[in-house]
Motif scaffolding. Structure first.
Motif, PDB file in Angstrom:
ATOM      1  N   VAL A  23      -5.966   3.704  -5.324  1.00 13.79           N
ATOM      2  CA  VAL A  23      -6.340   3.093  -3.843  1.00 13.79           C
ATOM      3  C   VAL A  23      -7.331   4.055  -3.171  1.00 13.79           C
ATOM      4  O   VAL A  23      -7.593   5.143  -3.109  1.00 13.79           O
ATOM      5  CB  VAL A  23      -4.851   3.281  -3.010  1.00 13.79           C
ATOM      6  CG1 VAL A  23      -4.914   2.807  -1.762  1.00 13.79           C
ATOM      7  CG2 VAL A  23      -3.780   2.755  -3.833  1.00 13.79           C
ATOM      8  N   ILE A  68       0.768  -0.994   0.139  1.00 12.63           N
ATOM      9  CA  ILE A  68      -0.026  -0.062   0.182  1.00 12.63           C
ATOM     10  C   ILE A  68       0.723   1.313   0.228  1.00 12.63           C
ATOM     11  O   ILE A  68       0.608   2.318  -0.796  1.00 12.63           O
ATOM     12  CB  ILE A  68      -1.013  -0.028   1.242  1.00 12.63           C
ATOM     13  CG1 ILE A  68      -2.031  -0.978   1.068  1.00 12.63           C
ATOM     14  CG2 ILE A  68      -1.604   1.410   1.375  1.00 12.63           C
ATOM     15  CD1 ILE A  68      -2.732  -1.060  -0.039  1.00 12.63           C
ATOM     16  N   ASP A 121      -3.744  -1.816  -9.743  1.00 14.96           N
ATOM     17  CA  ASP A 121      -2.699  -1.457  -9.991  1.00 14.96           C
ATOM     18  C   ASP A 121      -2.658  -2.089 -11.515  1.00 14.96           C
ATOM     19  O   ASP A 121      -2.523  -3.627 -11.512  1.00 14.96           O
ATOM     20  CB  ASP A 121      -1.551  -1.751  -8.950  1.00 14.96           C
ATOM     21  CG  ASP A 121      -0.258  -1.631  -9.557  1.00 14.96           C
ATOM     22  OD1 ASP A 121      -0.122  -0.953 -10.498  1.00 14.96           O
ATOM     23  OD2 ASP A 121       0.962  -2.060  -9.052  1.00 14.96           O
ATOM     24  N   HIS A 146      -7.334  -1.644  -3.810  1.00 17.12           N
ATOM     25  CA  HIS A 146      -6.440  -1.071  -4.849  1.00 17.12           C
ATOM     26  C   HIS A 146      -6.633  -1.625  -6.033  1.00 17.12           C
ATOM     27  O   HIS A 146      -6.919  -2.885  -6.212  1.00 17.12           O
ATOM     28  CB  HIS A 146      -4.983  -0.873  -4.112  1.00 17.12           C
ATOM     29  CG  HIS A 146      -4.325  -2.278  -4.018  1.00 17.12           C
ATOM     30  ND1 HIS A 146      -3.665  -3.048  -4.912  1.00 17.12           N
ATOM     31  CD2 HIS A 146      -4.035  -3.272  -2.860  1.00 17.12           C
ATOM     32  CE1 HIS A 146      -3.343  -4.167  -4.487  1.00 17.12           C
ATOM     33  NE2 HIS A 146      -3.741  -4.454  -3.232  1.00 17.12           N
TER      34      HIS A 146
END
Length: 166
Positions: free
Chosen positions: A82, A10, A132, A130
Motif C-alpha cells: 500500500v 485500506i 493485494d 494498493h
C-alpha cells in the motif's frame, strides 16, 4: 477522497502491518527524500492517519517546510503493498494525544503525556494505490510464464487499484 467502503479496505490492508515507512523531503539544500518507520496508533481509518512524534525530530521540521508526505506499508508474506500520499501536520492537540496514548508510546517519552517535546503527526490522505494478491507464489509464477508465452496477455497477479485525486 474515498468511500467509507474503500477506507475500510485500506484499513484492513494496513492495520495488521502496523508499521509504515514515512517519506518526507529533507530540509537539506539538496531536498532529498528520507524514509523512516512509523507505528500506527489508531484502531480505525477515516482518511487520516496519526502517529506520535517529537516536535524536535527532523521529520517535524521537514513537514513544516513541505507538508507532502508518502506512507508505504508492505507485507511480502501475504503479497500486500500500500502506498498512501497526503498532507502532514504536526499538532499538540491534547485530545489526540490522550485518545491514542498507550504503553508502547509511553516508553519513548520520559515525561509521559506531559513531555514538552511530545506531538502528533496527522496525515490527511488524498490519494494512494494498493496491490493485494491472494495467489501463492506458484500461481504467480504460472501467470508470469503464461504471459511470456502469450505476450499479448499480462499476468493476473491480483488486485491493484489507484484512488484519490491531486
Amino acid at each position: 477522497m474515498s468511500s467509507p467502503e474503500h477506507k475500510k479496505l485500506i484499513w484492513n490492508l494496513i492495520k495488521d502491518i502496523k508499521v509504515g515507512m514515512l517519506v518526507t523531503k529533507t530540509t537539506e539544500t539538496d531536498e532529498s527524500l528520507r524514509a523512516r518507520p512509523m507505528s500506527l496508533v489508531q484502531d480505525a481509518y477515516d482518511g487520516t492517519l496519526f502517529f506520535y512524534t517529537s516536535k524536535s525530530d527532523a521529520k517535524a521540521f521537514e513537514i513544516a517546510n513541505d507538508t507532502d508526505t508518502c506512507l508505504t506499508f508492505s507485507n511480502p508474506k501475504d503479497n500486500v503493498y500500500v502506498s498512501l500520499s497526503g498532507k502532514g501536520n504536526i499538532t499538540k492537540d491534547k485530545e489526540l494525544i490522550d485518545k491514542y496514548w498507550n504503553p508502547f508510546v509511553a516508553a519513548w517519552f520520559e515525561n509521559g503525556k506531559e513531555d514538552p517535546d511530545l506531538a502528533m503527526l496527522e496525515i490527511k490522505i488524498h490519494k494512494g494505490e494498493h496491490w493485494d494478491s491472494k495467489n501463492n507464489k506458484l500461481v504467480q509464477l504460472f501467470e508470469i510464464a503464461k504471459s511470456n508465452l502469450k505476450p499479448s496477455e499480462t499476468p493476473d497477479l491480483g488486485e491493484n487499484e489507484k484512488f484519490g485525486t491531486k
